[in-house]
Enzyme design. Structure first.
Site, short mmCIF file in Angstrom:
data_model
loop_
_atom_site.label_atom_id
_atom_site.label_comp_id
_atom_site.label_asym_id
_atom_site.label_seq_id
_atom_site.Cartn_x
_atom_site.Cartn_y
_atom_site.Cartn_z
N ASN A 101 0.69 -1.14 -0.11
CA ASN A 101 0.03 0.05 -0.21
C ASN A 101 1.02 1.16 0.10
O ASN A 101 1.35 1.44 0.99
CB ASN A 101 -0.79 -0.17 1.29
N TRP A 102 0.98 1.90 -1.15
CA TRP A 102 1.98 3.08 -1.10
C TRP A 102 1.44 4.41 -0.78
O TRP A 102 2.03 5.45 -0.56
CB TRP A 102 2.43 3.18 -2.82
N LYS A 103 0.02 4.18 -0.17
CA LYS A 103 -0.64 5.31 0.42
C LYS A 103 -0.45 6.53 -0.42
O LYS A 103 -0.20 6.55 -1.73
CB LYS A 103 -0.08 5.76 1.75
N HIS A 139 -9.53 0.92 4.64
CA HIS A 139 -8.46 1.11 5.45
C HIS A 139 -8.38 2.14 6.77
O HIS A 139 -9.44 3.02 6.62
CB HIS A 139 -7.43 1.84 4.39
N GLU A 152 -7.12 4.78 7.65
CA GLU A 152 -6.89 5.85 7.48
C GLU A 152 -8.16 6.64 6.98
O GLU A 152 -8.50 7.86 7.06
CB GLU A 152 -5.64 6.09 6.47
N GLU A 168 -5.56 -5.10 10.58
CA GLU A 168 -4.42 -4.13 10.81
C GLU A 168 -4.87 -3.20 11.99
O GLU A 168 -5.62 -2.36 11.93
CB GLU A 168 -4.47 -3.14 9.43
N GLY A 184 2.30 2.33 10.61
CA GLY A 184 3.21 3.33 10.69
C GLY A 184 3.92 3.73 11.86
O GLY A 184 4.50 4.85 12.08
N SER A 201 3.30 -2.34 10.37
CA SER A 201 4.64 -2.35 10.54
C SER A 201 5.43 -3.60 10.10
O SER A 201 6.45 -4.11 11.06
CB SER A 201 5.11 -1.83 12.06
N GLY A 236 2.75 -1.08 4.27
CA GLY A 236 2.81 0.30 4.11
C GLY A 236 4.22 0.78 3.70
O GLY A 236 4.60 0.43 2.57
N GLY A 237 5.01 1.38 4.67
CA GLY A 237 6.15 2.06 4.56
C GLY A 237 7.18 1.01 3.73
O GLY A 237 7.80 1.51 2.82
#
Ligand code: PGA
Length: 251
Positions: free
Chosen positions: A9-11, A95, A97, A167, A173, A212, A233-234
Site C-alpha cells: 500500500n503506497w498510500k 483502510h 486512515e 491491521e 506506521g 509495521s 505500507g512504509g
C-alpha cells in the site's frame, strides 16, 4: 490451499520519477510463483504502474474507489468500472486512515465493497482496533463488528471473492508490530467468525496482517497458521525490502 499474498500500500506517496524507479526495482525483484503480489499506488499513478508492471505477474490495485460502480456525476471520485477497465484487479476498502481521517462510515464501506465486486474488482477489506479499544479488551468485538457489517449486507459468500486484512491501528506506521501470537489470535477469531457460516469460505479466505511489517519481522508473522501474508505500507516503498517480504511469504 490458500495462496500467500503480499500487498504493498503506497498510500499518498510518489512522484512519476519515484514511481518509475520503484517499478524498475519491482521488475527486477526475484519472484516466487507461490506468492500473489500486488501493489496499490495512488490513483494518479495507477495507469503508469499497470503499464510498468505488464508481464511482471504483479497485480495492481487501487487504494479507494467510488460508492457507485459505473462512471457518472461524482466529482473527485474514481469508479470501480474505470479502475477495472484500466487493468486494476483489487481495491482496498476500509483502510483505517479512510475510516478515521476521511470519516468513511460502515454504510459507505458497504457501498464501496459491493460496487467494487460488481465490476470484478476484488475488495481487500481492512479491519482493526485502536490502542484504546485493545486496552479496553474490545479487539475481537470491534473487528467482529467491522466484518459483520459487510457479512450481514452481502453474506459470507461475498468473501469467496475478497481478501481481509487485519491491521491494528496502533501498529500502522508506528514501528510497533503486533506480536505473531497477538496477530494469530485475531486471525483465528476472524476465520472462526466466517466458519460459523461457511466452512469452505473460511478455509479459503486469505487473511493478511498489516502494521509495521518489515523484512525483519515478516517471516515470523507469516509463519503463523492463520496469517496468509501481509499488507505492507512504509516498507513497500523500497523494492528490495518489499522483495524480501514477498520471499518470506513464499517460505
Ligand atoms: P505500515 O502500514 O506497514 O506502514 O505500518 C500498513 C498499512 O497501513 O497498510
Amino acid at each position: 490451499m490458500r495462496r500467500p499474498m503480499v500487498a504493498g500500500n503506497w498510500k499518498m506517496h510518489g512522484t512519476r520519477a519515484g514511481v518509475a524507479e520503484l517499478l524498475e526495482g519491482l521488475n527486477n525483484m526475484p519472484m516466487s510463483s507461490e506468492v500473489e503480489v500486488a501493489v496499490f499506488p495512488s490513483a494518479l499513478h495507477v495507469a503508469q504502474v499497470i503499464d510498468g508492471l505488464e508481464g511482471s505477474g504483479i497485480a495492481v490495485g487501487a487504494q479507494n474507489s467510488a460508492i457507485q460502480s459505473e462512471q457518472g456525476a461524482l466529482t473527485g471520485e474514481v469508479a470501480p468500472s474505470q479502475l477495472a477497465e484500466t487493468g486494476c484487479k483489487l481495491v482496498l476498502v476500509g483502510h483505517s486512515e479512510r475510516r478515521q481521517i476521511i470519516g468513511e462510515s460502515e454504510e459507505v464501506l458497504q457501498q464501496k465493497f459491493a460496487a467494487a465486486q460488481a465490476c470484478g474488482l476484488k475488495p481487500v477489506l481492512c479491519v482493526g482496533e485502536t490502542l484504546e479499544e485493545r486496552e479496553a479488551g474490545k479487539t475481537l468485538e470491534v473487528v467482529g463488528r467491522q466484518l459483520s457489517s459487510i457479512i450481514e449486507a452481502f453474506g459470507v459468500a461475498a468473501f469467496a471473492n475478497a481478501v481481509v486484512a487485519y491491521e491494528p491501528v496502533w501498529a500502522i506506521g508506528t514501528g510497533l508490530t503486533a506480536s505473531p501470537q497477538q496477530a494469530q489470535d485475531v486471525h483465528a477469531a476472524i476465520r472462526a467468525q466466517f466458519a460459523t457460516k461457511d466452512a469452505e469460505v473460511a478455509a479459503n479466505l486469505q487473511l493478511l496482517y498489516g502494521g509495521s511489517v518489515k523484512a525483519a519481522n515478516a517471516a515470523e508473522l507469516f509463519g503463523m497458521p492463520d496469517i496468509d501474508g501481509g499488507l505492507i505500507g512504509g516498507a513497500s516503498l523500497n523494492a528490495d525490502e518489499f522483495g524480501a517480504i514477498c520471499r518470506a511469504a513464499g517460505n
